[in-house]
Design a protein around this motif. Structure first.
Motif, PDB file in Angstrom:
ATOM      1  N   LYS C 197      27.227  49.323  29.506  1.00 38.83           N
ATOM      2  CA  LYS C 197      27.992  49.382  28.606  1.00 38.83           C
ATOM      3  C   LYS C 197      29.489  49.386  28.765  1.00 38.83           C
ATOM      4  N   ILE C 198      29.725  50.266  29.817  1.00 41.27           N
ATOM      5  CA  ILE C 198      30.940  50.130  30.266  1.00 41.27           C
ATOM      6  C   ILE C 198      31.087  49.998  31.861  1.00 41.27           C
ATOM      7  N   VAL C 199      32.152  49.496  32.477  1.00 39.21           N
ATOM      8  CA  VAL C 199      32.116  49.582  34.033  1.00 39.21           C
ATOM      9  C   VAL C 199      33.138  50.259  34.377  1.00 39.21           C
ATOM     10  N   LEU C 200      33.233  51.116  35.440  1.00 36.90           N
ATOM     11  CA  LEU C 200      34.458  51.564  35.903  1.00 36.90           C
ATOM     12  C   LEU C 200      34.649  51.011  37.257  1.00 36.90           C
ATOM     13  N   LEU C 201      35.872  50.159  37.415  1.00 40.92           N
ATOM     14  CA  LEU C 201      35.781  49.403  38.902  1.00 40.92           C
ATOM     15  C   LEU C 201      36.896  50.253  39.553  1.00 40.92           C
ATOM     16  N   ASP C 202      36.833  50.629  40.855  1.00 36.44           N
ATOM     17  CA  ASP C 202      37.738  51.284  41.523  1.00 36.44           C
ATOM     18  C   ASP C 202      38.470  50.221  42.463  1.00 36.44           C
ATOM     19  N   GLU C 203      39.444  49.550  42.196  1.00 31.12           N
ATOM     20  CA  GLU C 203      40.230  48.848  42.848  1.00 31.12           C
ATOM     21  C   GLU C 203      39.470  47.596  43.449  1.00 31.12           C
ATOM     22  N   PRO C 204      39.037  46.922  42.434  1.00 36.63           N
ATOM     23  CA  PRO C 204      38.037  45.809  42.913  1.00 36.63           C
ATOM     24  C   PRO C 204      38.763  44.697  43.585  1.00 36.63           C
ATOM     25  N   GLY C 205      39.977  44.697  43.495  1.00 37.10           N
ATOM     26  CA  GLY C 205      40.899  43.767  44.270  1.00 37.10           C
ATOM     27  C   GLY C 205      41.062  43.723  45.694  1.00 37.10           C
ATOM     28  N   ALA C 206      40.960  45.150  46.053  1.00 39.73           N
ATOM     29  CA  ALA C 206      41.675  45.467  47.338  1.00 39.73           C
ATOM     30  C   ALA C 206      40.898  44.587  48.191  1.00 39.73           C
ATOM     31  N   GLY C 207      41.527  43.831  49.045  1.00 40.18           N
ATOM     32  CA  GLY C 207      40.667  43.117  50.423  1.00 40.18           C
ATOM     33  C   GLY C 207      40.070  42.037  49.975  1.00 40.18           C
TER      34      GLY C 207
END
Ligand SMILES: Nc1ncnc2c1ncn2[C@@H]1O[C@H](COP(=O)(O)OP(=O)(O)OP(=O)(O)O)[C@@H](O)[C@H]1O
Ligand SMILES: [Mg+2]
Lengths: 341, 398, 285
Positions: C197-207
């Motif tokens: 239902k909910i996604v917690l993304l921790d810095e998906p863009g790094a690298g």
């Protein structure tokens, strides 16, 4: 703050107070059981004293286990067998020296003291040597903790098989056949003079460890390494020296504990393996890595062990230590002095 | 080709058949088994005819004991190899299995004998019930000990298992009423011993006729077939369970617990399942052992024999690999028995050094095994057979 | 993509529909109330409270060490909060173990990837979905056929996810052998396997390279739009956050500093101050 009932229960159960309450209840239960069984208070009290005596010996072993835990982050399952090794090396020295008269009122002569002074540093060095052979290569390749435990187990069984090979499987004494009469201490509590010597020596050594950890440079370095190895390293602490001293102290105290246990009870090849359980129970009770906690734990375990023998078959003594440990693990796994995660 | 040769070959052919069939991978399965039965019996025939009787029965008991240890080693592999659970109290589950099966299958002695052999009960049930009960009791024990310790760090489980092994041993040493205390519990029935005796009433006549030439001394040939079958079944069940989402989760838990939990896996439950399954298998191993040696006491479940040897087997064979676990059992049992020969040969030399030494031969062997353990940990931590890379079922889907 | 071959009875279809997402009366999907977490003497999260609206893509920004990752760990059950409450979909989930929070529909990635190193990339993904038959160990023994059929579906689904994150060529490599950026993609891919239902993304863009990041951003928007999945994401790439997220929550020294639409947040003097006080000056960057 609002807590769900389960959480509140967990907090209460996990507080240090609860732990003391549990230990208190264990004692009360023992006393009540004694009343029911019609045992005299006197007997209980002498068992209590004997438990304190035993606790002193256990403390010597437990400190080593917990120091190695703290500094090297490994469970040393060979520690009990270092105690065995110390006890039997002492036997060699005692046998080689010309026999002197017992140092009255004790049952042992000067040979035992000489053996003690020789064997304690020797086993410290042996422990360090074994670290070089078995554990250092594992540290160098950053092996999993379990590999350390396996190596320790290999050492434990190796040491024990050597003891079997050289001395056989039977039990023995430092002074076979010498009478060891007990004297009345006070109020009908009877102990052997040897036991008072053992407790005295154990206390001296424990105070020595305390001074070493608190007052010396190496002691402070050890504590710093235990707290945070990386920080210790970057702040210029010589890790190699810390490790050396950890083993010297741990191994030396193990040998001392082994010799004193051997003097008090008997020498058996399995003695160290059997003591391993009470040792770890003490260490866990007193919070892993906490030297003073381990000592306190050792006395608690010693007392419970001895007092339980009034009610159940004394053969289950170290089983009792195990049960205390399971209780601690259930109620408060981080031990008496640990912080809750 | 005498009837006795034929009978022995068929029995000895069973372990060989199962061995060959687990090496072959082609399909269909019936063809594979046909080929391996043929190969197994042929090899067995050759062995029985060519090898002198004494050596042959030595080899048979060797396969038998190694297979029992193979079962124990497989049990440990579930716990340690696949899940990373550090059980140093194998002897506890080994012993519980052995004593449970003994109590379930023996009959409680009465009258005069009752004063020699005391036991809590004796149900007189068949062997296979004993096996199941052994597994069940070992599993229950594992659950009890796992509950407080599995959620904690690894060292706690290790020390707790040492504790439970000691406690179990103490109980069987001190409680006479339970299983004859320090005295051996005797008269554990040997399954299908009638096959090497007067014939079994539950078997059709021609089978009995076929095996009629066997004498009670040939019983190990019968039992080796039974043990091999049990080992094979355990192996197949484990292979299926491991090459599945279950095995995948176990491995995930072992490698990165936090991640497995964050992806919805109940880490504690999976650890518990693995611990219990491993213990059940160890219990079955214990039962197999009890029915072979016929009389058991607490001394059989010493930490050296009951725990350490099995660890060396698994580590040497290759943890995380079921074939490795079995291979390790055979290799280490080989080393163990082989060193016994060496120590026997060295007897005079040892006696010259000290009159006590020859009787301490087993300890010399244990010292060597300890060195082997250190060698493995330091130089060959992966064992002979490495862990397989992929555990999911994809070979069937490729 | 997960509409194809769902595992029977295990992969719930999206629950949030557009109308529900936009209804003002709907309670927040995630409500963080007064969370506190101490590490020894250091208070990493300090009475932090904010809500994540159902169907939103909420950004979480703040200087290094602000406590963002720790907050994720508190919400996802990795750490237990010292104080405060977490409500997921109206239900108190404070202090629940991670796997139960996951089952309630929250999926989270790690800033520093925690892949199962010796398992293949494919296996890392196949591990994730809920309700796998074969996770009960008697099923592979007694019902191998059913388990195998389900595995086939999982594999199919994992293939699609891998295609999407452009890691198909790594499918059979051990996850430990991947580069840092690839591991971050694997983290993202795992959440795609979970149907949350909910996604917690921790810095998906790094690298991750910018082209791929653009695609990831599109995918996030698509999942949000079509399947009503709510996102809460930590990111230091300001243009991305300002373009993708609404609202944006700013954390500083363990607490919420401000929150609001990106346009408001970016001009708030307190935010600039927090960033300039730290080592960051890249808010406008
Ligand atoms: N396990 C831990 N033990 C001790 N301190 C920690 C731990 N985890 C985080 N901290 C500290 O808590 C504070 C907040 O850390 P956190 O990782 O949550 O910040 P962040 O906002 O995610 O930073 P970044 O943008 O750099 O990822 C930092 O000072 C950090 O050093
Ligand atoms: Mg962070």
């Amino acid at each position: 703050m609002r807590l769900r009932p389960g959480e509140r229960f967990q907090r209460v159960i996990g507080s240090p107070i609860a732990m003391y309450v549990v230990l208190g209840l264990v004692l009360v239960a023992l006393v009540i059981a004694a009343q029911v069984k019609g045992l005299s208070g006197n007997l209980l009290f002498s068992l209590f004293v004997r438990g304190v005596l035993l606790g002193g010996t256990l403390a010597l072993g437990a400190v080593g286990v917990t120091l190695v835990f703290a500094v090297l982050k490994m469970a040393n399952f060979a520690h009990g067998d270092l105690m065995t090794l110390g006890a039997y090396l002492g036997l060699i020295v005692v046998a080689l020296l010309p026999k002197g008269a017992p140092l009255a009122p004790f049952s042992f002569g000067y040979e035992f003291l000489v053996a003690f002074l020789l064997v304690v540093p020797l086993v410290g060095l042996v422990a360090f040597g074994l670290d070089r052979v078995a554990f250092r290569p594992l540290r160098a390749r950053r092996a999993q903790p379990i590999m350390f435990a396996m190596a320790a187990l290999g050492l434990a069984f190796g040491i024990r098989s050597l003891v079997y090979i050289f001395w056989g499987a039977d039990f023995t004494f430092y002074y076979s056949g010498r009478a060891r009469p007990a004297v009345e201490l006070f109020a009908g509590v009877r102990v052997r003079p040897d036991q008072l010597f053992i407790l005295g020596l154990a206390v001296v050594l424990i105070v020595g460890v305390y001074l070493l950890l608190e007052r010396t440079k190496i002691g402070k370095a050890m504590r710093a390494t235990a707290d945070n190895p990386d920080l210790a390293r970057v702040s210029g602490i010589d890790t190699g020296r810390v490790i050396l001293w950890t083993w010297l102290i741990g191994g030396g105290l193990a040998a001392a504990g082994g010799m004193l246990y051997g003097l008090d009870v008997q020498l058996r090849p399995e003695m160290g393996w059997w003591l391993l359980l009470p040792l770890f129970a003490s260490v866990i009770l007193g919070t892993i890595g906490n030297a003073y906690g381990a000592m306190a734990g050792a006395f608690v375990i010693g007392i419970v062990w001895q007092m339980s023998s009034a009610f159940i078959n004394p053969a289950y003594g170290h089983g009792i230590a195990f049960l205390v440990m399971v209780l601690v693990l259930l109620v408060r796994p981080e031990g008496l002095f640990g912080k809750r995660r | 080709m005498t009837p006795v040769v034929l009978a022995k070959s068929v029995l000895l052919g069973v372990p060989l058949w199962l061995f060959v069939s687990s090496l072959l991978t082609f399909k269909p399965a019936w063809l594979k088994h046909l080929v391996s039965i043929a190969a197994g019996v042929a090899v067995a025939l050759a062995m029985v005819t060519l090898i002198p009787t004494g050596i042959l029965s030595y080899m048979t008991t060797f396969i038998l004991m190694a297979s029992i240890y193979g079962v124990l080693s497989l049990g440990l592999n579930v716990q340690w190899g696949y899940t990373g659970l550090f059980n140093i109290g194998i002897a506890a589950f080994f012993a519980i299995g052995a004593f449970t099966s003994a109590l379930v299958t023996t009959v409680k002695p009465t009258g005069f004998n009752a004063s020699f052999t005391q036991q809590a009960f004796g149900l007189g049930l068949p062997f296979w019930v004993g096996l199941l009960a052994a597994g069940l009791m070992a599993g229950v024990l594992a659950w009890l000990i796992g509950k407080p310790t599995l959620r904690l760090r690894d060292d706690y489980l290790a020390i707790a298992t040492i504790g439970i092994a000691e406690l179990v041993r103490l109980v069987f040493q001190n409680e006479r009423w339970l299983a004859n205390g320090p005295q051996p519990l005797r008269g554990i029935p040997q399954p299908a011993s009638c096959l090497a005796g007067n014939g079994c009433s539950w078997l059709p006549g021609f089978v009995n006729d076929f095996f009629a030439p066997l004498t009670p001394r040939d019983y190990p040939f019968v039992y080796v077939a039974i043990v091999a079958l049990v080992l094979y079944v355990v192996y197949r069940v484990l292979e299926r369970a491991i090459r599945s989402p279950w095995g995948r989760v176990l491995r995930a838990v072992r490698e990165e617990e936090a991640s497995a939990a964050m992806n919805g896996k109940d880490v504690a439950a999976f650890r518990m399942q693995s611990f219990v399954v491993g213990a059940v298998i160890m219990g079955i191993g214990g039962a197999l052992y009890a029915h072979y040696v016929v009389a058991i006491d607490y001394g059989h479940f010493d930490p050296l024999y009951g725990t350490f040897l099995i660890w060396v087997m698994l580590m040497l064979g290759g943890s995380g690999n079921n074939r490795g676990a079995i291979l390790g059992a055979f290799v280490v049992w080989g080393i163990w028995s082989g060193t016994s020969f060496v120590v026997d040969l060295l007897r005079p030399t040892l006696a010259a050094i000290s009159p006590d030494l020859p009787s301490r031969g087993p300890y010399i062997r244990f010292f060597l095994i300890s060195l082997l353990m250190l060698f493995i940990v330091l130089y060959r931590p992966m064992g002979i057979l490495r862990e397989e890379k992929v555990v999911s079922l994809d070979r069937d889907l490729a | 993509m997960s509409d194809t071959n769902p595992v029977p009875g295990s992969l719930p279809r999206s629950t949030g529909t557009r109308s529900e997402a936009e209804s003002p009366a709907a309670p927040p999907l995630l409500s963080i109330q007064g969370l506190v977490k101490d590490f020894g003497g250091l208070r990493a999260v300090n009475h932090c409270s904010f809500d994540v609206a159902r169907g939103s893509i909420t950004g979480l920004i703040g200087p290094n060490g602000a406590g963002k990752t720790t907050l994720f760990s508190l919400v996802s059950g990795f750490y237990r909060p010292d104080e405060g409450r977490v409500f997921l979909d109206g239900e108190d989930v404070t202090g629940l173990p991670s796997h139960l929070i996951f089952r309630k529909g929250l999926s989270r990635t790690f800033q520093i990837p925690r892949e199962h190193k010796s398992m293949t990339v494919m296996e890392n993904l196949m591990l994730v979905p809920k309700g796998q038959l074969g996770e009960r160990f008697w099923n592979p023994v007694f019902r191998p056929g059913a388990v195998r059929a389900q595995e086939r579906q999982l594999r199919e689904k994992a293939r699609e996810v891998l295609d999407f994150v452009e890691l198909s060529h790594m499918a059979d490599q051990p996850a430990g052998a991947m580069s840092g950026g690839q591991k971050k993609l694997l983290e993202l891919a795992r959440t795609l396997m979970a149907d949350p239902k909910i996604v917690l993304l921790d810095e998906p863009g790094a690298g991750v390279n910018p082209t791929l990041m653009g695609k990831i951003r599109e995918k996030i928007e698509q999942l949000n739009r079509e399947r009503g999945i709510t996102f809460l994401l930590i990111e230091h790439d300001m243009p991305l956050v300002m373009g993708l997220c609404d609202p944006v929550v700013v954390m500083n020294q363990g607490s919420k500093l401000v929150s609001g639409p990106p346009a408001v947040v970016r001009t708030d003097p307190r935010v600039l101050e927090a960033y300039l006080g730290g080592q960051y000056g890249a808010l406008e960057g």
